[in-house]
Design a protein around this motif. Structure first.
Motif: not given
Length: 530
Positions: A429-437
């Motif tokens: 129910g909340r915004e999250g974070t996503v990163t990639c390497r």
């Protein structure tokens, strides 16, 4: 005296993050997600966790090498993933091993397997316990379980200085390999994040990926031959630099995850310790520009030791979360020759994609330990210690990795990133974070290593976490990637692995298991069902 590892999380019992590491990490998390503070659950004490009584009686002849005490069983119950630490923090360990064996030699292993056969117990081979895929976890349906820890078989037995190889026992931890090679000009140099708490046998059994970003990316590239104790006998492959004589027997055991037998020793390739090094970092406008440069470097056959492309906000301190830049950690190393020409050509390729190298790092012989590269390296090494602190605060914080060919990379990366964002939002129910390497790169494509984060509801945080991780992992296979590039299959990846590998291959693997483990005692449920 053996240094005691934490039973509930990564690392050793006498170490933890310092307050100076925790404070800025908490501040950054709070700022990113708009939090005012954290409700911190204290870590568990061993006596707070009740284990069912052991269901086995250890015969007197095996009592010197088999233990059933509370702490030993607790330490060998789970791996070191976020969901493992979470269950420990919930004080929930319903399926511990009934006993843990510590063989000193192959004959001890034979005796232990014979005992398991006699009492109808399942046997789970155990290296350093660093699994993040439920690869060493007893399943609920196992009526009796004996975990077999290889930590006493930890010696470099022989070094061949002519062919640059060594014969090494399977239970040796990474640092102890290098300690024993210290008086030689050689190094194995197979490092990974779990290096301190993982073993050679575990690396081979799980097809581990090391620190080399190109060329020798997996343990496969190091193994010359091995010895394996199976329930029906001991097998030794012939030590050769290469062979065209049918399917490789080594390859059947590399990645077998303990379902066929226990790897007791192996001849592995060494290399001379590097004396020449060239390292720098390169900034790019965005991740895709950096990816174009990495593709050019891999297809040029330059083979850097480190070629890791990261989103700047993941890699570097004090980068705003809306920053779209990427940074490439680029290192060449050799024991034979200077590397300026290799670095110069790689930087030409980077500049063609708009990359801006760190000129000062090129003049610093220690640049791989300082500057942007050093900052990320230190963060990477310390990262596993943060997992228990994320669990204690109800933070969604983990990773999954996959791979894809270059022509499909952009579309695949965009889809998996979007699915991960959407899944976090739907589940929490909340915004999250996503990163990639990129952790490893090949002429035909990269390994994509995604890191995701968010805020969980503590009463249901394990369910929420598993929903996010399962959905994202399933998406990698659904869209054509692999369920895992270097973290092994275990019990977690098993449903996705079933979709990825051909069914005829599964049948062939079951046939091999029937021959080597006719009663299905060895780590059942990993890779295939007996």
């Amino acid at each position: 005296m053996r240094r005691q590892k934490k039973f509930y999380a990564w690392g050793y019992a006498d170490e933890d993050l310092t307050p100076d590491e925790i404070r800025p990490w908490e501040t950054g998390i709070a700022r990113r997600y708009g939090l005012s503070g954290f409700d911190v659950t204290p870590p568990p004490r061993a006596e707070e966790i009740t284990l069912r009584p052991s269901r086995v009686v250890v015969p007197s002849a095996l009592q010197p090498i088999v233990r059933t005490d509370h702490l030993t069983r607790l330490e060998h119950a789970y791996g070191k993933a976020w969901f493992d630490a979470c269950r420990m923090f919930l004080r929930s360990v319903p399926n511990p091993p009934d006993a843990v064996a510590f063989p000193d030699n192959e004959q001890d292993i034979v005796r232990i397997l014979a005992w398991c056969d006699q009492i109808g117990a399942k046997a789970i081979p155990y290296g350093g316990g660093s699994s993040v895929v439920k690869g060493i976890e007893p399943a609920a349906e196992f009526e009796k379980v004996v975990t077999i820890s290889m930590r006493h078989m930890d010696k470099v037995l022989e070094v061949d200085p002519v062919s640059h190889a060594a014969r090494i026992e399977g239970g040796v931890y990474g640092p102890h390999i290098e300690d024993q090679l210290r008086e030689t000009p050689f190094t194995m140099r197979h490092y990974m994040q779990a290096y301190r708490c993982s073993t050679l046998g575990g690396w081979i059994a799980t097809r581990s990926g090391g620190h080399y970003a190109t060329l020798t990316t997996h343990i496969d590239d190091f193994v010359e031959s091995m010895r394996v104790v199976t329930p029906v006998g001991t097998l030794e492959t012939r030590r050769l630099p290469g062979s065209g004589a049918g399917p490789s027997p080594d390859r059947m055991f590399i990645g077998s995850e303990g379902i066929l037998g226990i790897i007791t020793e192996a001849w592995v390739r060494l290399r001379k310790k590097p004396t020449f090094r060239a390292a720098t970092s390169v900034r790019f406008e965005d991740f895709y520009a950096g990816a174009d440069a990495v593709r050019g470097i891999t297809q040029a056959g330059l083979y850097p030791a480190n070629c890791r492309l990261l989103e700047a906000r993941e890699a570097l301190p004090d980068i705003p979360w809306d920053n779209k830049e990427a940074v490439l950690m680029l290192t060449f190393e050799s024991a034979d020759h200077p590397l300026e020409a290799w670095m110069a050509r790689a930087l030409e390729i980077c500049r063609d994609s708009g990359g801006v190298p760190d000129a000062a790092a090129l003049d610093d012989e220690n640049s791989h330990r300082t500057g942007a590269a050093g900052a990320w390296r230190n963060k990477f090494i310390r990262a596993p210690h943060y997992s228990e602190h994320a669990v204690a605060r109800g933070l969604l914080s983990s990773t999954f990795e996959t791979s894809m060919t270059w022509e499909r990379f952009r579309d695949f990366h965009a889809k998996i990133t979007r699915i991960t964002h959407d899944t976090i939002r739907q589940v929490t129910g909340r915004e999250g974070t996503v990163t990639c390497r990129f952790t490893h790169v090949y002429p035909d494509g990269p390994c994509l290593y995604f890191t995701f984060g968010g805020i969980l509801d503590k009463p249901v945080m394990l369910d929420q976490f598993m929903a996010v991780l399962t959905t994202c992992t399933a998406a990698t296979v659904e869209h054509g990637g692999t369920t895992t590039h270097h973290h092994a299959v275990g019990r977690f990846h098993r449903p996705f692995y079933d979709r990825q590998r051909p069914e005829l291959f599964a049948r062939a693997l079951r046939g091999a298991k029937r021959e080597l483990d006719p009663k299905g005692m060895m780590n059942p449920g990993v890779l295939i069902d007996p």
